[in-house]
Enzyme design. Structure first.
Site: not given
Ligand code: NAD
Length: 422
Positions: A108, A148, A223, A225
């Protein structure tokens, strides 16, 4: 992340390792052999800012374990990054890669910076400067970084180009998560959310014979969700609730994920979607009477406090660490299946592996093939963890998380034994 938070993260990572070592019946020597990273590089990155001043940034690359292959893991640019955090996350990558049956160890990287206040030129200077600091220790057969938090395909492209300038070797496989023109894949955008949907489907098959008609609530519509919602909808599940940081929406008959996405893109939030039955809070969403709950926003949303009110029978962790250790134990003992983040969100790193293989064989894998391979791998590893959980541990006493970490640690230990390191 403050020093205290990152210290806590490191202690948490050590606790996870200790529990797996105990469950597997390994000795303290094995724990000690796995605890520390093999190497941590600290780099000082001077950047000439647009106003003529030279500003110094600090960054790290932690290489935790290489028993299964070259180190692999992302690079984050964040104002609160610390060395402890990078070390803890590199350890977690060792387990994640091992669990996903990838020929990789764990690594990392991080730079302490708020990238949003830099100009494009300053960001490029910083990215190239970080690569100058680490290039001797990385490479397609040594350590392969990826994006990341707050790092992008463009940043990966600058870093790859700097590696070429420094070494004279134009190797696309030195870094993954690149733009498509430079060896990346469009499938990467959907990879994590799609993987979450596939893991949910496979667990649902084991629990109910299938995911069709099962109700789903998803917290977070970014992304991860959104794509989890989209693909679960396509698989025949009924997505009844979704939310973002401003709140959530509910519809007993099911929502159309693409329509909701369009409203979010246009207005900034899912709450403006007019075809929903009602608006709900994020707390209410978590406690809905649904079959499948997918926390895909932030960490620590399911805790000891709200766990007794959780009604879902299957929780799939799309976000990193949304269920606390105490809640995990409580819910698992109540019979709730929790597919842990290390498994559910492995789609991103699996896609990185496909990109790396494709770069090394000269660009041979199509987007369709990449997606098929990603799905196959997600199915295989979900079933492998399920099988290990039921054959080697006791569901009810041990969680699926216990099974995932134990299986991962076992693979790393066996690789070290084969190499004569243990
Ligand atoms: P993103 O920024 O695209 O989306 C995050 C979403 O969560 C947004 O819709 C935001 O409005 C919402 N949000 C933020 N705070 C909130 C709260 N308190 N209550 C409810 N909703 C809330 O991020 P992402 O890429 O979708 O990542 C989401 C999670 O998944 C993170 O924990 C990230 O570390 C993890 N993750 C992402 C990936 C990836 O490839 N994108 C890979 C592994 C893990």
């Amino acid at each position: 992340m403050s020093f205290t938070d990152s210290r806590r993260l490191l202690l948490e990572a050590e606790k996870i390792l200790r529990r797996a070592v105990e469950l597997l019946g390994y000795s303290e020597d094995v724990y000690n052999a796995l605890r520390l990273p093999e190497r941590v590089i600290q780099v000082k990155i001077p950047v000439r800012m647009d106003d003529g001043r030279v500003k110094v940034f600090i960054g790290w690359r932690s290489q935790h374990n290489s028993a299964l292959g070259p180190y692999k893991g992302g690079i984050r640019f964040h104002p609160a990054v610390t060395m402890e955090e990078v070390i803890a996350l590199s350890m977690m990558m060792t387990w994640k890669n091992a669990l996903a049956e990838l020929p990789y160890g764990g690594g990392k990287g991080g730079v302490k910076v708020d990238p949003h206040v830099l100009s494009k030129r300053e960001l490029e200077e910083l990215s190239r400067g970080y690569m100058r600091g680490i290039y001797k220790y990385i490479g397609p057969d040594t350590d392969i970084p990826a994006p990341d938090v707050y790092t992008s395909p463009q940043i990966m492209a600058w870093m790859m180009d700097e590696y070429y300038r420094l070494t004279g070797e134009n190797k696309l496989g030195v870094i993954t998560g690149k733009p498509k023109l430079l060896g990346g894949f469009e499938t990467r955008i959907i990879a994590t959310g799609f993987g979450v949907a596939v893991a949910a489907r496979e667990a649902a098959k084991k629990m109910w014979g299938g995911v069709e008609g099962r109700t789903v609530a998803i917290q977070g519509y970014g992304n991860v969700g959104y794509y989890a919602a989209k693909f679960l909808h396509e698989m025949g599940a009924t997505v009844v609730a979704v939310s973002d940081s401003r709140g959530g929406i509910y519809s007993s008959k099911g929502l159309n994920p693409d329509e909701v996405k369009q409203v979010k893109s246009k207005t900034g939030s899912v709450i403006n979607y007019e075809n929903a039955e009602k608006r709900i809070t994020n707390e209410e969403l978590l406690e809905l009477d649904v079959d499948i709950l997918i926390p895909a926003a932030i960490e620590y949303v399911i805790t000891e406090e709200n766990a007794p009110r959780i009604k879902a029978k299957l929780i799939v962790e799309g976000a990193n660490g949304p269920v606390t250790a105490a809640a995990d134990e409580y819910l698992s003992q109540r019979g709730v299946v929790i597919v842990p983040d290390i498994l559910a969100s492995a789609g991103g790193v699996i896609m990185s592996h496909i990109e790396w293989v494709d770069n090394r064989i000269g660009g041979w894998i199509s987007e369709e093939e990449a997606r098929r391979k990603l799905e196959e791998k997600m199915v295989r590893i979900t079933l492998a963890v399920w099988e290990f959980w039921h054959s080697k541990l006791e569901p009810g006493k041990h969680s699926m998380r216990d099974a995932a970490y134990s299986l991962a640690v076992k693979r790393v230990v066996e690789a070290m034994q084969l190499r004569g390191l243990l």
